[in-house]
Motif scaffolding. Structure first.
Motif, mmCIF file in Angstrom:
data_model
loop_
_atom_site.group_PDB
_atom_site.id
_atom_site.type_symbol
_atom_site.label_atom_id
_atom_site.label_comp_id
_atom_site.label_asym_id
_atom_site.label_seq_id
_atom_site.Cartn_x
_atom_site.Cartn_y
_atom_site.Cartn_z
ATOM 1 N N ASP A 193 -8.076 -18.370 28.149
ATOM 2 C CA ASP A 193 -8.509 -17.030 27.798
ATOM 3 C C ASP A 193 -8.447 -16.071 28.973
ATOM 4 O OD1 ASP A 193 -10.534 -17.940 29.394
ATOM 5 O OD2 ASP A 193 -12.106 -17.894 27.857
ATOM 6 N N THR A 194 -7.764 -16.454 30.066
ATOM 7 C CA THR A 194 -7.693 -15.613 31.263
ATOM 8 C C THR A 194 -6.242 -15.508 31.727
ATOM 9 O OG1 THR A 194 -9.885 -16.358 31.931
ATOM 10 C CG2 THR A 194 -8.539 -15.315 33.629
ATOM 11 N N ILE A 195 -5.831 -14.294 32.114
ATOM 12 C CA ILE A 195 -4.540 -14.080 32.787
ATOM 13 C C ILE A 195 -4.864 -13.701 34.219
ATOM 14 C CG2 ILE A 195 -2.421 -12.758 32.854
ATOM 15 C CD1 ILE A 195 -2.637 -12.269 29.920
ATOM 16 N N ILE A 196 -4.274 -14.436 35.170
ATOM 17 C CA ILE A 196 -4.527 -14.230 36.587
ATOM 18 C C ILE A 196 -3.314 -13.535 37.193
ATOM 19 C CG2 ILE A 196 -5.059 -15.351 38.775
ATOM 20 C CD1 ILE A 196 -6.158 -17.704 37.101
ATOM 21 N N PHE A 197 -3.553 -12.431 37.892
ATOM 22 C CA PHE A 197 -2.485 -11.677 38.562
ATOM 23 C C PHE A 197 -2.679 -11.799 40.067
ATOM 24 C CE2 PHE A 197 -3.131 -9.662 34.457
ATOM 25 C CZ PHE A 197 -1.837 -9.533 33.976
ATOM 26 N N SER A 198 -1.567 -12.027 40.771
ATOM 27 C CA SER A 198 -1.628 -12.116 42.231
ATOM 28 C C SER A 198 -0.419 -11.409 42.822
ATOM 29 C CB SER A 198 -1.672 -13.580 42.701
ATOM 30 O OG SER A 198 -0.563 -14.288 42.209
ATOM 31 N N GLN A 199 -0.675 -10.666 43.878
ATOM 32 C CA GLN A 199 0.387 -9.937 44.591
ATOM 33 C C GLN A 199 1.228 -9.110 43.622
ATOM 34 O OE1 GLN A 199 0.819 -9.906 48.036
ATOM 35 N NE2 GLN A 199 -1.149 -11.000 48.025
#
Length: 1116
Positions: free
Chosen positions: A410-416
């Motif tokens: 249930d989570t989308i993780i964004f990095s850089q």
């Protein structure tokens, strides 16, 4: 010792990302800023998921969105692209995604049923709407059916079925008759949730032919009507009559009477049932029972309580309603139907399911290049919903790859992230009962700092209050904010300031020295910007004289003060409230600059008055209570109980005390038999008492009234009670104030105070009057009289004592034996005069007279005293006759002497003495002559001073008006008076008594003299008379003085002297202030009392006294 906790690397990264979402950029809702920033689309308005439309009107499917650049719109229908350009009936509104299907110009609503979805797209992403299900409403006609009449026996149950046509949405059901009047419903007859009409038991009055079920379809605004249903109720009596008419007399017939029946459930059937309801909806459970008597329904929840504040009972408790249900409301609900013969119950097993609902809906992310962030989508439901993600409306599994993105449930993780990472993501949470769809964009921006707060904005706050200085900003990456005070001030730090994440500087307690210029600086790696704001500190507004509690009488005048102190730069407004509402629109309320005055106060003015002072920065208030007091309202509902011959109980209800406690109640009575309309005092009781036992007299027609008394005054009297007539009786008392006093020498007048009407105790009131001579062995003589208060006995001896008594009687008997009083027959004038009258002269104005008392038998009445008549015959110094004025002195009682004051000296007097009784005076004693000795004379009748010369004065005088003896001489005293009104030496001259004038010579010129003059007899000097006179001035000297006074050199000299004196006074004043000394002894000598100064031989103030000579003239 604390234990160290290790966190796995994967979980640590997730925690880091979750923390970073807090620091993601918030885009301020500044219209100018929003116009400049690129932004993915956001759906702002859309039609409901289940959209039922009216088939007669155009279909409008809403889809509105915002974004930068403005988004374009497209639609799908039943999962495929909907090309609106190919359908002439469908148009899209300009700058909008809203569709309009033109039904009113030939289109058919049924042709456009389906599932629609809107997509809003721009260069930064695509947002999608919910699936919108379009269905046209339906209101079908009732199917035709043949309805048979219902014949029902009295007391049986009955169900009239409605069975409405299936519509979209379901219709609203109600029962009416042919006259369009709703059929009455009760515990016995009611409509079920399915629309059927239930009769727990029928009664004869239920017979009718127009039971009509109506179905109302709200979307189409139509009402459908079922065929009327006929009900015929036959009773046992009518059935017996019918059977009897068809059988012979020899046949045995009969029918069972109406029998009572224990409850039976009509709906639901059986002993158990189930019910599924969704979370947040309204749970409706129903139980309808048949039976006679009509059963009563009761609801319980097994193993728990019905939820408070959410439980309601409807349809005469046949329907249990629980609003906003949740999973906790699942369980078994039991309805119990009971009457006098028994009970029946049904258990409904309720299961609460839940369509998906949000725990955490995804939120928009604004990130800077290179930053990290997360989108979280958490929902719950029963069963638990599944979560799926879309990117720009495409399932994320088949969406274009983005290396900065990672999906973890249930989570989308964004990095850089980079600018190409901008997109709109959709989270879909669904289960078998529904779904949730949410759009959340990720917008990657690179922007230098901007300060949105206007430059040089002025903030004004009240001293000792918090000051909040705004510094609304935006930038990507998120700028750092710093605050400075003054143009070259250092950065603000410390506990006296609070720095908020939105850039606001808070000064928790602003003081006067907090005023000034503050500078906000925002910087990130792309730039820096600053802005100045101004802070002013104002004095607080205060109420220095608050309104005070007031107690005022009705119709009086009252004032409340509200005196304020405020900052001179602020304009206060004062508002008055009554009971937290506006003042009444009444001209009696006068609002002044610093007070509120209420004229002619009434009861409705009672309440709390509040003075509110408002400025643009602060507000203060103060309140006071006004209590309006008045005389109490009269008591009411008077009631007589416990009637006895000599007592009765009176009770009443007090009226309103009008804010002043009742102190006591005064009870009055009226005797309608003897004194109608006249109210008399009966008694009074304390204010806490509302009953009283009253003593009564016989033969009185009583009415009572009650008056309430408080500190303000007495109420109006209550309405009179009912009348109560007491029985007759013989009198309880006899007349009072019995007297026997003769008015003539040969009679005895017997008087008494007659009894009042209520004292008569019965009809035929009379008086038995009795008398006999005292100290003589006589029998009582009696007469009976009526309607009088005196009786005259004639032929009595003069002034002899009598025993007298008066007894009351009426038709029922006599009063108790009366007491006797002593009276006397009439008086006659005294027969003899006092003897042996002697006079002893004490002094020239006082004498004492003695006499012998007269025998009491000769007084012939009550001895009242003696009178002394005395008068002046002549003055011994003047042998002239004068008018004789007799004086009288009365000496009360059996006195034998008396003092005669106020006599004139040296005079001849006569007197005589007489005895006095109630009839008058007796004969006078022989006149007695006596003389008073000499006394001191009165003052001379006048003193005149005439013929003033340089050294002489002429004096003339008149002899005393009252010489009070033989004058022997006159004494003249005189002394000079100087300009300061001081008296000189006193000179005394003796003048023969036969002189009437005198010339004084060898006096000083231009001198004032004071003269004292009196006369003497051989007894002494009389009172003196005074005068003043002045000798004249020498003419030559006066002329010289005038000449000198008019010369210029003399005037100049006088001015120089005055100036010198002024200078000396100034010097003395300066020396005294500096503590300097001055000749005290000389000053004391200069101001000594002239009367204690020794006379100096060379003092020429009063001149020189030489030989005095006088010329006198003797009277003719």
């Amino acid at each position: 010792m604390m234990k160290k906790m290790s966190i796995p690397t994967s979980k640590a990264s997730l925690v880091l990302f979750l923390c970073q979402i807090i620091s993601a950029l918030d885009v301020p809702l500044d219209s100018k800023l929003l116009e400049e920033l690129s932004q993915p689309p956001t759906i702002t308005q859309q039609s409901p998921k289940d959209y039922i439309v009216d088939p007669r009107e155009n279909i409008v499917i809403q889809c509105e969105a915002k974004g930068k650049p403005p988004p374009s719109f497209s639609w799908t229908r039943n999962g495929t692209h909907f090309d609106i350009d190919k359908d002439a009936q469908v148009t899209m509104k300009p700058n909008s995604g809203t569709l309009v299907v033109n039904i009113m110009n030939g289109g058919k609503a049924e042709a456009y049923e389906g599932v629609y979805q809107c997509t809003a797209r721009n260069e930064r992403g695509a947002a999608i709407s919910n699936n919108i299900v379009i269905r046209p409403s339906r209101s079908p006609l009732w199917t035709k059916e043949k309805l048979e009449p219902n014949h029902v026996r009295e007391g049986d149950s009955l169900v009239l079925h409605c069975r409405p046509p299936v519509g979209l949405p379901p219709p609203i059901i109600f029962w009416m008759d042919n006259a369009f009047q709703r059929l009455p419903q009760s515990e016995r007859v009611s409509q079920g949730l399915n629309g059927d009409l239930y009769f727990s038991n029928v009664q004869p009055e239920d017979t009718r032919e127009d039971y009509i079920c109506y179905a109302r379809f709200n979307h189409t605004q139509t009402i459908q009507q079922k065929q009327p249903i006929s009900v015929k109720v036959f009773s046992m009596d009518s059935l017996n009559d019918t059977i009897a008419a068809n059988l012979s007399d020899t046949d045995i017939y009969g029918a069972k009477p109406v029998t009572e029946r224990q409850p039976v459930l009509l709906t639901p059937t059986g002993s158990t049932s189930t019910k599924v309801e969704l979370r947040g909806n309204v749970l409706l459970l129903e139980c309808i029972a048949a039976g006679l008597p009509t059963p009563v329904i009761r609801w319980i929840k097994e193993g728990g309580e019905l939820p408070a504040n959410r439980t309601f009972f409807e349809n005469f408790k046949k329907t249990l309603k629980i609003i906003d249900v949740s999973e906790a409301d699942s369980g078994n609900y039991k309805c119990i139907a009971r009457n006098t013969l028994g009970s029946v119950h049904h258990v409904i097993s309720v299961t609460v399911k839940a369509a998906p609902y949000w725990i955490t809906a995804p939120r928009n992310l604004v990130l800077s290049p290179g930053e990290d962030g997360t989108l979280i989508c958490r929902a719950n439901g029963n069963p638990k919903p599944s979560i799926s993600w879309l990117a720009n409306g495409v399932p994320i599994a088949i969406a274009p790859e983005d290396p900065s993105r990672k999906v973890d449930g249930d989570t989308i993780i964004f990095s850089q992230v980079q600018e190409r990472s901008s997109a709109v993501y959709q989270c879909n949470a669904s289960n078998e009962y529904g779904y949730l769809l949410a759009n959340a964009f990720v917008n990657v921006l690179a922007e230098p700092p901007r300060i949105l707060t206007p430059a040089n904005k002025l903030y004004q706050v009240i001293a000792d209050s918090p000051a909040l200085l705004d510094c609304a900003y935006f930038g990507s990456p998120k700028p750092e904010i710093e605050w400075f005070k003054g143009v070259k001030g250092s950065i603000l730090r410390g506990n006296e300031y609070v720095f908020h994440d939105n850039g606001t500087l808070e000064i928790p307690v602003a003081q006067k020295n907090s005023a000034g210029t503050y500078t906000c600086v925002a910087r990130n790696e792309l730039g820096k910007i600053q802005n100045e704001v101004q802070l002013e500190i104002k004095d607080p507004t205060m109420i220095i004289k608050q309104p005070e509690y007031k107690v005022i009488q009705r119709y009086g005048q009252v004032s409340f003060e509200c005196i304020i102190k405020h900052d001179s730069t602020l304009l206060p407004t004062v508002t008055w409230l009554k009971d937290n509402d506006e003042l009444p629109d009444d001209e009696r309320f006068l609002v002044g600059k610093d007070n509120l005055t209420i004229m002619n106060v009434t009861d409705k003015d009672d309440g709390t008055y509040t003075c509110i002072v408002n400025t643009t920065l602060d507000s203060v208030s103060a309140s006071a209570v006004l209590t309006v007091v008045a005389r109490p309202n009269p008591p009411f509902d008077l009631e007589l109980t416990g009637q006895l011959e000599r007592s009765i109980d009176l009770s009443w209800i007090p009226g309103d005390e009008n804010n002043s406690p009742i102190i006591n109640f005064v009870i009055e009575y009226e005797d309608a038999l003897h004194e109608p309309g006249v109210w008399h005092y009966q008694t009074e009781v304390p204010g806490t008492q509302t009953t009283a036992q009253l003593k009564l007299s016989p033969y009185v027609n009583y009415s009572f009234r009650v008056i309430a008394v408080n500190r303000i005054g007495r109420s109006q009297p209550s309405e009179p009670s009912e009348q109560y007539l007491t029985k007759s009786a013989s009198p309880d008392e006899n007349p009072a104030n019995v007297q026997g006093i003769g008015s003539e020498p040969d009679n005895l007048v017997i008087t008494w105070e007659p009894l009042k009407g209520f004292q008569s105790n019965g009809p035929g009131l009379q008086y038995k009057v009795s008398w006999r001579q005292k100290d003589v062995d006589d029998e009582w003589t009696s007469v009976i009289v009526a309607n009088v208060s005196k009786y005259i006995v004639s032929g009595t001896p003069t002034f002899v004592p009598y025993e007298v008594k008066v007894q009351a009687l009426n038709d029922l008997g006599y009063a108790p034996e009366p007491s006797e009083v002593i009276g006397h027959s009439g008086e006659d004038l005294p027969m003899v005069a006092p003897g042996n009258v002697q006079v002893h002269v004490i002094n020239s104005t006082l004498a004492k007279v003695h006499w012998d008392p007269v025998p009491l038998k000769t007084v012939r009445g009550h001895l009242q005293g003696y009178k002394v008549y005395y008068w002046k015959v002549q003055s011994l110094s003047r042998r002239s006759r004068r008018h004789i004025e007799k004086k009288i002195l009365t000496f009360r009682g059996n006195k034998t002497f008396g003092m005669l004051p106020g006599l004139e000296p040296y005079s001849s007097y006569k007197l005589n003495v007489r005895v006095v009784n109630g009839k008058g005076e007796g004969p006078a004693s022989p006149d007695k002559v006596f003389n008073t000795p000499e006394g001191v004379p009165s003052s001379p009748s006048f003193l005149k001073i005439t013929n003033p010369t340089l050294d002489s004065l002429t004096l003339e005088w008149g002899s005393p008006t009252h010489p009070n003896g033989v004058l022997t001489s006159y004494t003249l005293k005189f002394q000079p008076i100087n300009n300061t009104h001081e008296l000189g030496p006193l000179v005394e001259i003796k003048i023969p008594a036969n002189e009437s004038s005198l010339i004084l010579k060898n006096l000083n010129y231009s001198t004032r003299y004071k003269f004292y003059f009196n006369a003497q007899t051989s007894v002494g000097s009389g009172s003196q008379i005074t005068e003043e006179a002045v000798t004249i001035m020498d003419e030559a000297m006066a002329s010289r003085q005038v000449d000198i006074a008019t010369q210029g050199w003399f005037i100049g000299l006088m001015c120089a002297v005055a100036l010198l004196i002024l200078i000396l006074l100034i010097v003395c004043f300066i020396r005294r202030n500096k503590g300097g000394k001055y000749p005290v002894k000389e000053k004391e000598d200069a101001h000594a009392d002239p009367e204690i100064q020794p006379m100096k031989e060379d003092d020429g103030t009063f001149g020189e006294y030489r030989l005095f000579s006088f010329v006198s003239s003797a009277p003719f």
